[in-house]
Scaffold this motif. Structure first.
Motif, mmCIF file in Angstrom:
data_model
loop_
_atom_site.group_PDB
_atom_site.id
_atom_site.type_symbol
_atom_site.label_atom_id
_atom_site.label_comp_id
_atom_site.label_asym_id
_atom_site.label_seq_id
_atom_site.Cartn_x
_atom_site.Cartn_y
_atom_site.Cartn_z
ATOM 1 N N GLY A 186 0.839 -1.247 0.024
ATOM 2 C CA GLY A 186 0.097 0.031 0.040
ATOM 3 C C GLY A 186 0.894 1.307 -0.027
ATOM 4 N N LEU A 187 1.959 1.361 0.981
ATOM 5 C CA LEU A 187 2.427 2.449 1.034
ATOM 6 C C LEU A 187 3.490 2.532 -0.105
ATOM 7 C CD1 LEU A 187 3.199 2.902 4.811
ATOM 8 C CD2 LEU A 187 1.545 4.040 3.487
ATOM 9 N N ASN A 188 4.336 1.604 -0.551
ATOM 10 C CA ASN A 188 4.889 1.710 -1.998
ATOM 11 C C ASN A 188 4.009 1.960 -3.083
ATOM 12 O OD1 ASN A 188 7.443 1.247 -3.413
ATOM 13 N ND2 ASN A 188 6.404 -0.588 -4.367
ATOM 14 N N GLY A 189 2.659 1.627 -3.129
ATOM 15 C CA GLY A 189 1.637 2.327 -4.151
ATOM 16 C C GLY A 189 1.728 3.944 -3.893
ATOM 17 N N VAL A 190 1.480 4.247 -2.636
ATOM 18 C CA VAL A 190 1.380 5.879 -2.355
ATOM 19 C C VAL A 190 2.624 6.444 -2.781
ATOM 20 C CG1 VAL A 190 1.286 7.549 -0.485
ATOM 21 C CG2 VAL A 190 -0.251 5.315 -0.443
ATOM 22 N N TRP A 191 3.842 5.852 -2.603
ATOM 23 C CA TRP A 191 5.158 6.401 -2.947
ATOM 24 C C TRP A 191 5.249 6.552 -4.679
ATOM 25 C CZ3 TRP A 191 8.449 9.994 -2.400
ATOM 26 C CH2 TRP A 191 9.842 10.056 -3.093
ATOM 27 N N ASN A 192 4.878 5.538 -5.102
ATOM 28 C CA ASN A 192 4.771 5.425 -6.736
ATOM 29 C C ASN A 192 3.842 6.625 -7.236
ATOM 30 O OD1 ASN A 192 6.519 3.185 -7.080
ATOM 31 N ND2 ASN A 192 4.707 1.766 -7.178
ATOM 32 N N ILE A 193 2.639 6.820 -6.569
ATOM 33 C CA ILE A 193 1.790 7.850 -6.866
ATOM 34 C C ILE A 193 2.766 9.342 -7.018
ATOM 35 C CG2 ILE A 193 -0.023 9.373 -6.400
ATOM 36 C CD1 ILE A 193 -1.542 6.759 -5.760
ATOM 37 N N PHE A 194 3.384 9.684 -5.613
ATOM 38 C CA PHE A 194 4.192 10.589 -5.643
ATOM 39 C C PHE A 194 5.259 10.795 -6.699
ATOM 40 C CE2 PHE A 194 2.464 11.012 -1.302
ATOM 41 C CZ PHE A 194 1.932 12.307 -1.282
ATOM 42 N N ARG A 195 5.950 9.774 -6.782
ATOM 43 C CA ARG A 195 7.028 9.443 -7.733
ATOM 44 C C ARG A 195 6.374 9.902 -9.380
ATOM 45 N NH1 ARG A 195 11.579 5.296 -7.912
ATOM 46 N NH2 ARG A 195 10.073 4.423 -9.564
ATOM 47 N N ASP A 196 5.364 9.924 -9.660
ATOM 48 C CA ASP A 196 4.558 10.548 -10.908
ATOM 49 C C ASP A 196 4.783 12.032 -10.793
ATOM 50 O OD1 ASP A 196 4.096 8.022 -11.809
ATOM 51 O OD2 ASP A 196 1.881 8.069 -11.606
ATOM 52 N N TYR A 197 5.074 12.603 -9.936
ATOM 53 C CA TYR A 197 5.248 14.067 -9.938
ATOM 54 C C TYR A 197 6.495 14.539 -9.855
ATOM 55 C CZ TYR A 197 0.203 13.605 -9.760
ATOM 56 O OH TYR A 197 -0.992 13.078 -10.223
#
Lengths: 120, 145
Positions: free
Chosen positions: A73-84
Motif C-alpha cells: 500500500g505505501l509503496n503504491g502511495v510512494w509510486n503516486i508521488f513519484r509520478d510528480y
C-alpha cells in the motif's frame, strides 16, 4: 561529467516486488474473507479471536498479511508521488513520512496481536 | 524540405498540456479502458491503504480485552457499517482483479488482450460483489421473502 545527477535506482526491483506482494495479497485476502466473514461471529467476537490466536502460526500469518499489505500500500502511495516532479527536500520529507507512518502502524499491529493472551 | 499535405497529414500536433488548468486537463482527455483502469486502480488503492490504517485503529480495543472489543464490534454490525463493508469489498475486488490484469499485461503478453481482461474484471467483479451481498445480508434477505 554528467550535467544532471541521475538516480541509479531504476525502480525495477520495487516494480517486481509490488507485483509479487500484490499476488500474495490476493491469496491472503481470499483466506481473510472466508475466515472472517463466512460467519459474522468468527471475525467479530473476542472469543473467536482469542481462540484463533492460541495458534502461533495464525499470529504469524496475520502479521505477515499486515506487513505485506502495508508495504504494498505505501509503496503504491510512494509510486503516486513519484509520478510528480518533487524538489529534493519534498522527496525526502514525503518518503520519510510514508516510512515512519508505515512503521508506526505496523508496530501498533504487532502490539495489538501480542496483547492477546495465550491461555495455557 | 517537403511539407505534409492533405490526406498524408494523419499525425496532428498534440495540444500542449495546460498546466494552469491541470484538473480539467486530467478530467477531459479521451479515455480508453486502460485509462479508466489506471484511474480506478489509484482511487481504490488509496482508499484501501487508508482503510488499512482505519482497520488497525478499529481493532486496537483488542488490547483492552473482551468488553471493549465486543462493544466496538457491535457498532460495526449495524446495517450502515455493513453496507460500507460491502462497498469496501467492491474496492478490494476491483483492485485485486485489475491487479491480476496488470500482472498479466506485464508478464503474460496481456497487452494483446488487456481490453477483454478489463471487461472481464468488471463482469467477474460485479458477480462477486452481488454474491458477497447475498452472503452478508442473507439474514435480512430471508426476512424479506
Amino acid at each position: 561529467m554528467y550535467k544532471y545527477r541521475v538516480s541509479k535506482n531504476s525502480g525495477a526491483g520495487s516494480w517486481v516486488v509490488q507485483r509479487i506482494t500484490g499476488l500474495a495479497l490476493v491469496v491472503f485476502m481470499i483466506g481473510h474473507y472466508i475466515l472472517m466473514h463466512y460467519q459474522p461471529e468468527s471475525g467479530h467476537t473476542y472469543e473467536a479471536v482469542l481462540a484463533r490466536m492460541q495458534f502461533s502460526w495464525y499470529r504469524i500469518i496475520d502479521l505477515s498479511f499486515l506487513v505485506l499489505g502495508m508495504y504494498h500500500g505505501l509503496n503504491g502511495v510512494w509510486n503516486i508521488f513519484r509520478d510528480y516532479k518533487m524538489r529534493p527536500w519534498a522527496r525526502i520529507s514525503v518518503l520519510s513520512g510514508i516510512i515512519l507512518f508505515g512503521l508506526a502502524f505496523v508496530a501498533w499491529g504487532f502490539v495489538i496481536i501480542f496483547s492477546i493472551p495465550y491461555l495455557s | 524540405m517537403e511539407t505534409d499535405t492533405g490526406s498524408q497529414n494523419t499525425h496532428r500536433k498534440p495540444k500542449a498540456f495546460d498546466q494552469k488548468n491541470w484538473i480539467s486537463e486530467n478530467l477531459n482527455y479521451k479515455k480508453d479502458s486502460g485509462n479508466w483502469a489506471w484511474i480506478f486502480h489509484r482511487i481504490t488503492g488509496i482508499a484501501l491503504i487508508a482503510y488499512l490504517f482505519l482497520h488497525i485503529y478499529s481493532l486496537s480495543p483488542l488490547t483492552e480485552g473482551e468488553v471493549a472489543f465486543n462493544n466496538k464490534m457491535a457498532t460495526f454490525s449495524s446495517p450502515i457499517y455493513m453496507a460500507i463493508e460491502w462497498f469496501l469489498f467492491a474496492f478490494v475486488i476491483f483492485h485485486s482483479l485489475n491487479g491480476i490484469r496488470i500482472v498479466l499485461v506485464d508478464w503474460a503478453d496481456g497487452a494483446k488482450y488487456h481490453r477483454h481482461l478489463y471487461r472481464l474484471s468488471w463482469i467477474v467483479g460485479i458477480i462477486l460483489f452481488l454474491a458477497m451481498g447475498a452472503i452478508m445480508f442473507s439474514h435480512e434477505l430471508k426476512n424479506l421473502f
